[in-house]
Design a protein around this motif. Structure first.
Motif, PDB file in Angstrom:
ATOM      1  N   LEU A   1      -2.250   5.341  -6.557  1.00 48.52           N
ATOM      2  CA  LEU A   1      -3.618   5.521  -6.086  1.00 48.52           C
ATOM      3  C   LEU A   1      -4.220   6.852  -6.527  1.00 48.52           C
ATOM      4  O   LEU A   1      -5.420   7.076  -6.365  1.00 48.52           O
TER       5      LEU A   1
ATOM      6  N   ARG B   1     -11.519   1.466  -8.585  1.00 44.49           N
ATOM      7  CA  ARG B   1     -11.670   2.921  -8.574  1.00 44.49           C
ATOM      8  C   ARG B   1     -11.584   3.474  -9.991  1.00 44.49           C
ATOM      9  O   ARG B   1     -12.293   4.427 -10.339  1.00 44.49           O
TER      10      ARG B   1
ATOM     11  N   GLU C   1       0.830  -1.205   0.000  1.00 46.12           N
ATOM     12  CA  GLU C   1       0.000   0.000   0.000  1.00 46.12           C
ATOM     13  C   GLU C   1       0.862   1.252   0.000  1.00 46.12           C
ATOM     14  O   GLU C   1       0.577   2.218  -0.720  1.00 46.12           O
TER      15      GLU C   1
ATOM     16  N   PHE D   1      -4.901  -6.350  -3.838  1.00 49.46           N
ATOM     17  CA  PHE D   1      -4.703  -4.922  -3.593  1.00 49.46           C
ATOM     18  C   PHE D   1      -4.978  -4.111  -4.850  1.00 49.46           C
ATOM     19  O   PHE D   1      -5.699  -3.096  -4.814  1.00 49.46           O
TER      20      PHE D   1
ATOM     21  N   ARG E   1      -8.765  -4.143  -5.569  1.00 50.34           N
ATOM     22  CA  ARG E   1      -9.603  -3.447  -4.590  1.00 50.34           C
ATOM     23  C   ARG E   1      -9.299  -1.955  -4.515  1.00 50.34           C
ATOM     24  O   ARG E   1     -10.206  -1.121  -4.445  1.00 50.34           O
ATOM     25  N   ARG E   2      -8.015  -1.597  -4.528  1.00 50.93           N
ATOM     26  CA  ARG E   2      -7.635  -0.208  -4.279  1.00 50.93           C
ATOM     27  C   ARG E   2      -7.432   0.608  -5.544  1.00 50.93           C
ATOM     28  O   ARG E   2      -7.460   1.840  -5.490  1.00 50.93           O
TER      29      ARG E   2
END
Length: 216
Positions: free
Chosen positions: A94, A156, A87, A148, A151-152
């Motif tokens: 992100l 999005r 992360e 990851f 999902r992240r």
């Protein structure tokens, strides 16, 4: 008690030293300011140096100068601390949805240029390389990375696409960029490895644009 016993001094009673509880942290305790961040920084460094397979909780604890029990306390098993390290490593990626939100025109170029800038930077490239290499060689690491990214990041991105097959398009765009990363930064295949950022962007951007906007 005899008079002789009364005159002889009694030997002092030794107070037993408290035994250190098993799993007690050395050098840091749960709740100490900055302990979690220090463990996470150590985990990123150890994963970068050794990869997922050869990294252990004990190695992370040694690097952070804490008891292994503290690593378990904050993060649980090895795959969980790996996910936490991912992360942080993928934090620049992100912001991709924000790049999409700027509108469809030129989105392929914006994404390609941004993605390459993250990998060109030695500070962000080192932990990302460790993540990719670990995922290539270890199925557990690959599962954590897939979860990851889905999902992240990808979900999005899908939320910003008003197109049919949005998830497939997002995955194809990600595959395009990850393929460039593997060839350019991991395998270092020439001439791609030595090409300038501008050259790579010029070739890759139109393909990403087509995936994400259906524009030719």
């Amino acid at each position: 008690m005899t008079p002789q016993e009364q005159q002889e001094p009694q030997a002092p009673q030794e107070t037993p030293s408290p035994k250190r509880r098993r799993g007690r942290p050395t050098g840091a305790r749960a709740g100490d300011s900055g302990t979690r961040e220090r463990i996470l920084a150590a985990a990123r460094a150890v994963f970068s140096e050794r990869g997922y397979d050869r990294t252990s909780i004990r190695a992370i604890a040694r690097a952070a100068e804490v008891d292994p029990a503290l690593v378990h306390h904050y993060f649980g098993a090895k795959e969980q601390i790996f996910e936490a390290a991912i992360e942080v490593s993928f934090a620049p990626a992100l912001s991709v949805p924000e790049l999409l939100a700027a509108g469809p025109e030129g989105v392929g170029e914006r994404l390609a240029r941004y993605f390459l800038s993250v990998w060109q930077n030695p500070v962000t490239r080192a932990p990302l390389l460790a993540v990719v290499r670990s995922a290539v060689t270890n199925e557990t690491a690959a599962t954590v990375l897939r979860g990851f990214v889905l999902r992240r990041l990808l979900l999005r991105v899908v939320g910003e696409l008003d197109l049919p097959d949005a998830r497939l398009r997002a995955e194809l765009a990600a595959a395009q960029m990850m393929g460039v990363v593997l060839m350019r930064y991991v395998l270092k295949v020439e001439p791609l490895a030595s090409a300038t950022e501008e050259e790579v962007v010029a070739y890759v951007a139109p393909t990403i644009q087509r995936y994400l906007t259906a524009a030719e």
